[in-house]
Design an enzyme around this catalytic site. Sequence first.
Site, PDB file in Angstrom:
ATOM      1  N   TYR A 101       0.892  -1.159   0.000  1.00  0.00           N
ATOM      2  CA  TYR A 101       0.000   0.000   0.000  1.00  0.00           C
ATOM      3  C   TYR A 101       0.934   1.214   0.000  1.00  0.00           C
ATOM      4  CZ  TYR A 101      -3.937  -2.977   1.498  1.00  0.00           C
ATOM      5  OH  TYR A 101      -4.917  -3.940   1.580  1.00  0.00           O
ATOM      6  N   HIS A 146     -11.694  -5.354  -3.631  1.00  0.00           N
ATOM      7  CA  HIS A 146     -11.267  -5.292  -2.225  1.00  0.00           C
ATOM      8  C   HIS A 146     -12.279  -5.975  -1.305  1.00  0.00           C
ATOM      9  CE1 HIS A 146      -7.772  -3.620  -0.143  1.00  0.00           C
ATOM     10  NE2 HIS A 146      -8.541  -3.559   0.922  1.00  0.00           N
ATOM     11  N   ASP A 172      -7.173  -0.843  -5.269  1.00  0.00           N
ATOM     12  CA  ASP A 172      -8.615  -0.808  -5.007  1.00  0.00           C
ATOM     13  C   ASP A 172      -8.977  -0.263  -3.635  1.00  0.00           C
ATOM     14  OD1 ASP A 172      -7.516  -2.965  -3.729  1.00  0.00           O
ATOM     15  OD2 ASP A 172      -8.826  -4.481  -4.624  1.00  0.00           O
TER      16      ASP A 172
END
Length: 362
Positions: free
Chosen positions: A106, A232, A136
Amino acid sequence: MAPELDAAEVARHNTADSCWVILYGKVYDVTSFLSEHPGGSKIILSLAGQDATEDYDPVHPAGALGMARAAARFGAMQIVSNNASMTPEQIVEGAPPGQLFGWQIYVQDGRDKSAAMLRRVNALPAHYKFVCLTLDAPTPGKREMDERGNLDKMVRVAAAGNPGVEQRPGGGGVGQQLFFGTAADLTWRTTLPWLAEHTDLPIVLKGVQTHEDAYLAMQHHPQVKAIILSNHGGRACDTAPPPIHTLLEIRKYCPEVLSRLEVWIDGGIRRGTDVVKALCLGARGVGVGRAPLYGLAAGGQAGVERMFEILQAEIATAMRLVGANSISDLRPSCINTRRVERDIYDGEAGLDRQGLWTKSKL
């Protein structure tokens, strides 16, 4: 030799400014971890200055390491999240030769943190074979169950080791904690070149939800080796299309993607028949998502292994019943997709087929 600490000394460190806990007879200063804990700071602060072993054991019976060991037994590849409960080094420690891992990143607003993590992953080439870029979840979704869980009363905690940096929000549930600091400014033009500066590993794009983006990803081959169709887990954008719909979109509008990139499915895989359907439609692999977490919570590593056993048996049964002796025998004609096709996107393709991917018409 580490100094011995008595219970009274540990008990004094029971605030957000100095938080110590005892695990398995050892004292840990977890102050800097408060702002990073996916479940928020409140659960840790409730045990500050105390022995947290009994509370820790049921929640982390084996953790990511247990899943890694179970995956090794069944030849499954594991994509390790940046938010995992263990470090990338710990997870692959003792992994057998040839066991495959990917690192799911991330990207953070502070790019230096992400670059530092990539350096650590780059140093483990025997196991980490690609970097999975998360697309996402650029911002926390509306997770109502989290909000109803009274998590909005969590303590606000300053970002670890960064005085004056914006505080991590306490409300909104786990999602707000989990995605705090995640960059929302990723672009095709800037992010992929940035990744190329920090790793030579192949890139897998997770969170593709349209055929147009799948087509764009294909144009970034060979840096991008695969895409993961994912919404997600349905916990980001409400009513986003399930990945099987996106796979059907790709087949309809740009099937060449399936021959140039590996396409994986993440989401909606609950039974062996789900795996077989995805493979029939051209997916090269599937993510099993929540299932190993359920197994882990129920029985630790053995629970994850049992999940794999069930899934493996269901896949074998489904393949026999459709007359497939091997994965290569699975094809679209094995399944009927008509009832799903009526729900997928049915507008203009919206693809720029000029240039690299289309021969000139002379």
